[in-house]
Design a protein around this motif. Sequence first.
Motif, PDB file in Angstrom:
ATOM      1  N   PRO A  60       0.902  -1.170   0.085  1.00 31.07           N
ATOM      2  CA  PRO A  60      -0.008   0.109   0.005  1.00 31.07           C
ATOM      3  C   PRO A  60       0.986   1.322  -0.097  1.00 31.07           C
ATOM      4  O   PRO A  60       0.161   2.448  -0.212  1.00 31.07           O
ATOM      5  CB  PRO A  60      -0.818  -0.034   1.191  1.00 31.07           C
ATOM      6  N   SER A 104      -6.322  -5.955   6.427  1.00 33.35           N
ATOM      7  CA  SER A 104      -6.066  -4.868   6.731  1.00 33.35           C
ATOM      8  C   SER A 104      -7.070  -4.266   7.764  1.00 33.35           C
ATOM      9  O   SER A 104      -6.727  -3.214   8.534  1.00 33.35           O
ATOM     10  CB  SER A 104      -6.748  -3.866   5.407  1.00 33.35           C
ATOM     11  N   TRP A 118      -5.893   5.067  -3.087  1.00 35.74           N
ATOM     12  CA  TRP A 118      -6.166   3.987  -2.350  1.00 35.74           C
ATOM     13  C   TRP A 118      -7.254   2.995  -3.032  1.00 35.74           C
ATOM     14  O   TRP A 118      -7.281   1.805  -2.790  1.00 35.74           O
ATOM     15  CB  TRP A 118      -6.596   4.460  -1.054  1.00 35.74           C
ATOM     16  N   GLU A 119      -8.412   3.735  -3.606  1.00 37.87           N
ATOM     17  CA  GLU A 119      -9.497   2.930  -4.208  1.00 37.87           C
ATOM     18  C   GLU A 119      -8.879   1.961  -5.262  1.00 37.87           C
ATOM     19  O   GLU A 119      -9.281   0.923  -5.465  1.00 37.87           O
ATOM     20  CB  GLU A 119     -10.524   3.707  -4.868  1.00 37.87           C
ATOM     21  N   GLN A 138      -7.074  -0.783  -3.851  1.00 40.06           N
ATOM     22  CA  GLN A 138      -8.160  -2.038  -3.329  1.00 40.06           C
ATOM     23  C   GLN A 138      -8.513  -2.750  -4.489  1.00 40.06           C
ATOM     24  O   GLN A 138      -8.699  -4.133  -4.199  1.00 40.06           O
ATOM     25  CB  GLN A 138      -9.282  -1.211  -2.617  1.00 40.06           C
ATOM     26  N   GLN A 139      -8.915  -2.217  -5.692  1.00 41.29           N
ATOM     27  CA  GLN A 139      -9.256  -2.871  -6.867  1.00 41.29           C
ATOM     28  C   GLN A 139      -8.114  -3.844  -7.288  1.00 41.29           C
ATOM     29  O   GLN A 139      -8.726  -5.240  -7.692  1.00 41.29           O
ATOM     30  CB  GLN A 139      -9.726  -2.070  -7.718  1.00 41.29           C
ATOM     31  N   LYS A 181      -8.266  -6.983  -5.155  1.00 38.25           N
ATOM     32  CA  LYS A 181      -9.494  -7.977  -5.350  1.00 38.25           C
ATOM     33  C   LYS A 181      -8.946  -8.521  -6.732  1.00 38.25           C
ATOM     34  O   LYS A 181      -9.429  -9.805  -6.795  1.00 38.25           O
ATOM     35  CB  LYS A 181     -10.751  -7.078  -5.412  1.00 38.25           C
ATOM     36  N   ARG A 199     -15.935   5.370   5.157  1.00 39.54           N
ATOM     37  CA  ARG A 199     -15.753   4.285   4.296  1.00 39.54           C
ATOM     38  C   ARG A 199     -17.076   4.088   3.382  1.00 39.54           C
ATOM     39  O   ARG A 199     -16.842   3.983   2.358  1.00 39.54           O
ATOM     40  CB  ARG A 199     -15.465   2.911   5.043  1.00 39.54           C
TER      41      ARG A 199
END
Length: 493
Positions: A38, A67, A84-85, A88-89, A92, A256
């Motif tokens: 990250p 996390s 940050w988004e 996260q993708q 995934k 969030r």
Amino acid sequence: MKVFRNEGLNFPSRRTGGRTTVFRPLSASTALRVLNNPRYAGVYTYGRRRYRRAIDGQRKVQQKHDSSDWLACIPNAHPGYISWEQHQQNLKLLEANGRGYELARGSPPREGAALLQGRAVCGRCGRHFRVRYRSTRGKQEAWYICDRGHGTLGERDCQSIAGPAVDEAIGALIAEKMTPAAVELALDIRREIEARQEDADQLRSRATERAQFEADLAQRRFMLVDPRNRLVADTLEAEWNDKLRALAQAREERERGRQQDQLVLNDAIRQRLLIMTTDFKKLWNDPATQNRERKRLLAHIIEDATLIKLPAEGITKIHLRFKGGKTETLTTLNPKSSAQQVKTPPMIVQLVDKLLDDHIYAEIADILNERGLRPGGSARPGRSHNRFTALRVAYLVHRYAVRSRYDRLRDRGMLMAAEAAARLGIHEATVVRWAEHGMIARHAYNAHAYLYELPHSPPAKHCSRWDRLTDRAAAFRPGKESRPSDPIERGAV
């Protein structure tokens, strides 16, 4: 890693035990470590990994934590390469691509022609299909195969489905669904979702206010307690800390939730989406578009596709599940095997069965050729010029157990030459001569043999020395009840 290698790019690395930075070719492990870190998203973290001593007291055991269990996670702590988004993708996507041995497995888009790669699900066992390619006559074909039962338990393959027909149906459906009306409907649904998100945000705001009130109340209680009463002070302090943690958690949940909620679409974005429908069709149908890009476009529309092959009906059912939850079912025809492609159509066999009532093999072959019908073998490469012949028609009659013309004529009372001669009390040669002159009818059951039809009033036996047979035939023809049929229309001579 392959892109870095093809472009000739190096990646910074630090020497073991030193602080010198060197540039080396990017390795797979380094690429994976960068994608999971990250730090490149501008986030400061602490507690991603924790170490503990083993029983021997020397060896260290590493434990990775999610996390939610990190000791610290501060977004926007420093400038990042990605958001940050987006990070996260990426996580995934890495998790979905790494499910090599799980039931629900997705895979990254590759160069092959199979559009449903990683999204095709077996309708019998629920596992994901594997994609196999094979070259047939210089053309590469994709197949969706469910063979995990064979590899683990020695069972037969669940299903094996040809890909071209399925991919063509999927492509046609996607191009049809991407219309301005569909975009308008999607925007209406989006507005409804945003209204519900606003209601949910109000509920989260009320929960935060309630947690703030309880934390303030706990603080006042702690401040009013007598410091000399240590037991009560410790209890109120612990309660105050619990309320502060609940307040922090409520704020984090609200933040969030706000990040997950999507923003309202303005008119400019709406117009852009309407224009994208036309651009999407152009891009999808463009021959220069690579298969990998088509799969990426498809990933934003289709969640998965369940395939069920029905061999008895010769079709394949495709149950599509779109991203929004809508489902749709398609039906495609299964491709014919090599044997089925060269097999004579049932329609031709039925026509031959009907024509056998009045025609011999050679005549039937001429009729089929005049109607533009071709034998099944003409589907083979280089044999498109093949035509029906008497031998091919005879093979069809034998292969499909069609009742022969000889048996049909015998059922109608036709006789052999010897049988007709015995009935009329004459010689076989006389029967043949009478048939040649039209005094009795004869019907061909092949190219050189006949069966004879006796009239109700047969001609009398008579000497032809003074009364020629030609004159008798001319006088007998107007009054006879049965006459020879036309050789083309009735198959009689």
